[in-house]
Design a protein around this motif. Structure first.
Motif, PDB file in Angstrom:
ATOM      1  N   ARG A   1       5.482  -2.335   1.046  1.00  0.00           N
ATOM      2  CA  ARG A   1       3.973  -2.682   0.509  1.00  0.00           C
ATOM      3  C   ARG A   1       4.193  -3.967  -0.231  1.00  0.00           C
ATOM      4  O   ARG A   1       2.994  -4.660  -0.346  1.00  0.00           O
TER       5      ARG A   1
ATOM      6  N   ASP B   1     -10.225   1.400   1.034  1.00  0.00           N
ATOM      7  CA  ASP B   1      -9.077   0.312   1.279  1.00  0.00           C
ATOM      8  C   ASP B   1      -8.205   0.362   2.498  1.00  0.00           C
ATOM      9  O   ASP B   1      -8.178   1.665   2.807  1.00  0.00           O
TER      10      ASP B   1
ATOM     11  N   ASP C   1      -5.280  -0.700   2.259  1.00  0.00           N
ATOM     12  CA  ASP C   1      -3.633  -0.309   1.642  1.00  0.00           C
ATOM     13  C   ASP C   1      -3.794   1.419   1.533  1.00  0.00           C
ATOM     14  O   ASP C   1      -4.289   1.820   0.701  1.00  0.00           O
TER      15      ASP C   1
ATOM     16  N   HIS D   1      -1.454   2.510  -0.359  1.00  0.00           N
ATOM     17  CA  HIS D   1      -0.903   2.383  -1.756  1.00  0.00           C
ATOM     18  C   HIS D   1       0.476   3.357  -1.754  1.00  0.00           C
ATOM     19  O   HIS D   1       0.912   3.326  -2.896  1.00  0.00           O
TER      20      HIS D   1
ATOM     21  N   ARG E   1      -7.401  -3.971  -0.883  1.00  0.00           N
ATOM     22  CA  ARG E   1      -7.802  -2.915  -1.700  1.00  0.00           C
ATOM     23  C   ARG E   1      -8.922  -3.538  -2.877  1.00  0.00           C
ATOM     24  O   ARG E   1      -8.719  -4.484  -3.229  1.00  0.00           O
TER      25      ARG E   1
END
Ligand code: ZN
Length: 409
Positions: A111, A161, A163, A165, A224
């Motif tokens: 990430r 989002d 992303d 996460h 995000r």
């Protein structure tokens, strides 16, 4: 007129911790300067939003700075983007993000793209792109961090989002979070931007270099926290206080910038426990010569509690307390007003924000004292401020300066 030093320790409040002899980290800390400020000042407890609300840092800061979060909250994206230095206009949709690494199946394998040194060369590639009439504005943050603003018509912040996460999860597509055409359009712009970024990043010479060194490539934009920049009245117009900010954390600099405060950088202000507390306090004191109000923020009280480290939280309070020594004579001589509190409690046993009240002290010019002589959750229960709400704090400080507007006549 006496200037106001407005100090926030993020997540200052805590609970009784067995390893600290059933004291809170603040109570357990050796902090002669905060104790002295409490002794010559007035103390109490504060609900930064109101009783029974477990606040996020962003809304709690808005409230403590005298802005009702109900009308002024705009999501995390705009504050973070402003904290990176992006100049937002009302109506912009701002998102924060990371440069990450995806494999050929679009699985996010890192990430943070190996915490790449700088996102600036990648941010530059996207800045000024126009997608379906929407202009993309970018700003690099530290390392892998990047902020994006979308400027144009028919946009909405109500999108999900991109992303995921979590690493080892597939990259997501932005999706509309309501049935509006605007949300569907914005999600499609974001998805086109992410696809465009992927193709531009893949062939970037820096990534070729990273591949040859076996480092994770920065080939995906993980976005995000979409939010819409609102037309917010600047702090100096609402409260007639010329204001500056000294903070390490991006969110806090961003909130200050959105409210029109001048944000000053201090080298060594990291937003972490290793921050240069002395440098920050000295900068704040220097700024009080030319500003009416200086917002000084310390972050690590919150992060250490979220990591379940109450002893380190205590040590960090002790470190900052040492840096606060020059404030005591200034408050004693009533040459300034100093306010010290937190934006919420972060319970280090639970590792989360809680709704418990936070101690507050106000010292210096105009203050009527009470009989409390130490700064802590339980001593402050006896304080003369009683139980305050965050939104009343700025008015309280204006009153000390003799500047609160008269009600009636
Ligand atoms: Zn916080």
């Amino acid at each position: 007129m006496r200037p106001i030093l407005f100090i926030i320790f993020d997540g200052l409040g805590d609970r009784l911790i067995p390893q600290l002899g059933n004291k809170t980290p603040l109570e357990a800390a050796a902090k002669p300067n905060l104790d002295r400020l409490a002794e010559i000042g007035i103390t109490g407890l504060i609900h930064t939003i109101k009783r029974g609300i477990r606040p996020g840092s962003d809304v709690a800061h808005l409230s403590l700075l005298g802005y009702d979060p109900k009308h002024n909250y705009m999501g995390r994206g705009p504050f973070e983007a402003a904290g990176y230095g992006l100049d937002l206009e009302a109506g912009d949709i701002a998102l924060r993000g990371n440069l990450g690494t995806v494999n050929s199946e679009n699985i996010v394998i890192d990430r943070r793209a190996g915490r790449i040194d700088s996102s600036a060369p990648f941010a530059k590639l996207l800045n000024g792109l126009v997608i379906d009439g929407v202009t993309v504005i970018t700003q690099a943050g530290l390392n892998h961090r990047i902020a994006i603003a979308l400027r144009g018509e028919r946009l909405s912040p109500h999108i999900s989002d991109v992303d995921p996460h979590l690493a080892d999860h597939p990259l997501l597509l932005a999706a509309p979070l309501d049935a509006s055409k605007e949300a569907a359009f914005t999600a499609s712009v974001v998805n086109k931007l992410v696809a465009k970024a992927h193709s531009l990043f893949e062939s970037h010479s820096l990534n070729k270099e990273r591949r040859s060194k076996n480092l994770p490539v920065a080939n995906v934009l993980l976005l995000r926290g979409a939010g819409e920049m609102k037309d917010i009245k600047p702090f100096h117009e609402v409260y007639t206080l010329k204001a500056a900010c000294v903070a390490g954390g991006g969110l806090y600099k961003g909130i200050a910038r959105v409210l029109g405060m001048d944000v000053y950088e201090v080298s060594g202000a990291t937003g972490k426990a290793n921050t240069d507390a002395v440098g920050k306090v000295n900068k704040a004191l220097e700024l009080l010569q030319k500003y009416d109000f200086v917002f000084l923020h310390f972050k690590a009280t919150d992060s250490l509690a979220e990591d379940g480290k109450p002893l380190e939280k205590r040590d960090y309070i002790e470190k900052v307390d040492k840096a606060l020594a020059p404030l005591v004579p200034l408050a004693q001589k009533r040459e300034m007003i100093v306010s010290v509190t937190g934006d919420h409690t972060t319970a280090s046993d639970l590792k989360v924000h809680t709704a418990d009240e936070v101690p507050i002290l106000i010292s210096g010019y105009g203050v009527r004292t009470d009989y409390v002589n130490s700064f802590g959750e339980r001593p402050c229960q006896e304080g003369g401020l009683g139980h305050m709400e965050g939104r009343n704090l700025i008015d309280y400080l204006l009153n000390l300066r003799g500047e609160l507007a008269l009600y009636g006549n």
